[in-house]
Write a protein that holds these residues in place. Sequence first.
Motif, PDB file in Angstrom:
ATOM      1  N   PRO A 101      93.093 -36.182  51.015  1.00 37.43           N
ATOM      2  CA  PRO A 101      92.838 -36.826  49.722  1.00 37.43           C
ATOM      3  C   PRO A 101      93.311 -38.281  49.685  1.00 37.43           C
ATOM      4  CG  PRO A 101      93.811 -34.664  49.409  1.00 37.43           C
ATOM      5  CD  PRO A 101      93.865 -34.960  50.870  1.00 37.43           C
ATOM      6  N   LEU A 102      94.357 -38.590  50.433  1.00 32.76           N
ATOM      7  CA  LEU A 102      94.876 -39.961  50.396  1.00 32.76           C
ATOM      8  C   LEU A 102      94.043 -40.911  51.253  1.00 32.76           C
ATOM      9  CD1 LEU A 102      98.723 -39.280  50.600  1.00 32.76           C
ATOM     10  CD2 LEU A 102      97.366 -39.881  48.586  1.00 32.76           C
ATOM     11  N   TYR A 103      93.122 -40.322  52.049  1.00 32.15           N
ATOM     12  CA  TYR A 103      92.308 -41.149  52.943  1.00 32.15           C
ATOM     13  C   TYR A 103      90.839 -41.046  52.569  1.00 32.15           C
ATOM     14  CZ  TYR A 103      96.674 -40.494  55.386  1.00 32.15           C
ATOM     15  OH  TYR A 103      97.998 -40.437  55.700  1.00 32.15           O
ATOM     16  N   SER A 104      90.585 -40.921  51.286  1.00 28.28           N
ATOM     17  CA  SER A 104      89.224 -40.624  50.825  1.00 28.28           C
ATOM     18  C   SER A 104      88.262 -41.786  50.975  1.00 28.28           C
ATOM     19  CB  SER A 104      89.250 -40.181  49.367  1.00 28.28           C
ATOM     20  OG  SER A 104      89.854 -41.190  48.574  1.00 28.28           O
TER      21      SER A 104
END
Lengths: 155, 292
Positions: free
Chosen positions: A75-78
């Motif tokens: 999710p943090l690298y979306s």
Amino acid sequence: MPLERVKLKERYKPSFPSAEWFQAYGDELSRDPEWKVIGKFFTCTYLIDVSGNRFILTFVDGKLVNVKSNPLIGPLYSKDAWEFAVRAPLDTWKKFMQRIPPAKYHHFFAVTDAKTPQGMIVEGNMKTVWQNIRALTHAMEFLRTFHNIHERRPS
Amino acid sequence: MAEVEPITGRYIHLRIDNSDYRVYFEESGQGIPVICGHTAGSDSRQWRHVLCDEYLQKNFRLIAFDLPGHGKSFPKDGWWMEEYRLRRDFYVKVILALAKGLKLTRPVFMGCSMGGNICPHLAILYPGFFRALIAVEASDYSGQVEGAKKGEDYSYDWFYHPHVHGGDASATSIYSLMAPQSPEKFKRETWWCYSQSAPGIFRGDLLFWGEEHDVRESASSIDTAKTLFYVFNGEYDWSTPPEHGKRLVSRIKGAKHVVMKNVGHFPMSENPEEFKKYLHPVMDEILAKSKQ
């Protein structure tokens, strides 16, 4: 397309799979006469997985503008989201890219059929796949075209 | 001087299920009648090379027709109020009506893909009516029958979706069924014909080809003493590979299997010269048996 019509850069010979290989492939694709006709509306980001080696290809109006290899997932690298993925073992990609491929590995639709042993898996947004089917299929088939010219050249 | 091919096209009106159908057919040659059935989503143009085959023209009257809703055959009046779906019974009725309408005596029927799959149904429902059936790229069933029963999410709907270009989708998908060895020019021609299919037609035909067609239980009743039965399969045909055709042949005593190398799902249109190598001996056999 006739192989003799494609010209390659002399500087280096990246190996498959690598970001450099896909970038060189994208350059050649942009020079393909058929791609100039059918690829100009192709704007899409998809992932190619070669035995776990992942490459995100971003096309904008038919031009491969970015290749990212093995991005972090989560999710943090979306920012590196893709619309669909094409996954297969390296051996399958090699069969698919043979100059004369064996039956069932000779075309994108054939190799992605459920009956094909160790076939490619396409997963994700199928609507995007079908909306771009002609250009996408050509881009996939051009992997073979590029591979066969590329491999014939001396290192 | 301009070349004119030996093919002549006409229209025949067939009365089927209380509806009038204006059906297009084209023909060449003289002799034993051979009705040629096109594949799902395409039309009689696929058979143009066979109809121009001088070898076959000597002894055979080659007839290629367009099923209603395909090519130059309009669908029935009121078509816009129904979702198109090809049914086995209707398909058989069209073929029989055409044969009877043209007063053909013990014709041969040669069909490809769905045209191949209808062959065992013709033999089962009308034993002896056809002197021979040539089922090109045919199987006993496609596998989708059981998949559909199990609720598998196999759908032909992408070929008829408002957000998808149906012509591109249909044509691009079938291009994959052809062999890399086949001439590019003829593969593209096959693509071209598919790209012109009317909306929903390819999908509707596939519902017969993939879901309704199933002769696993009934094929054994076919009597090849009354109707010769041949099954052709191209090695590059991933939708109906040779092993699928072999299954069909194994269920029909006396049927013959022809496996074509370096050819895919559309042998007659993608590589006519290669197809002729396999077709001519079979036609010679049919001719010889007809003279007995």
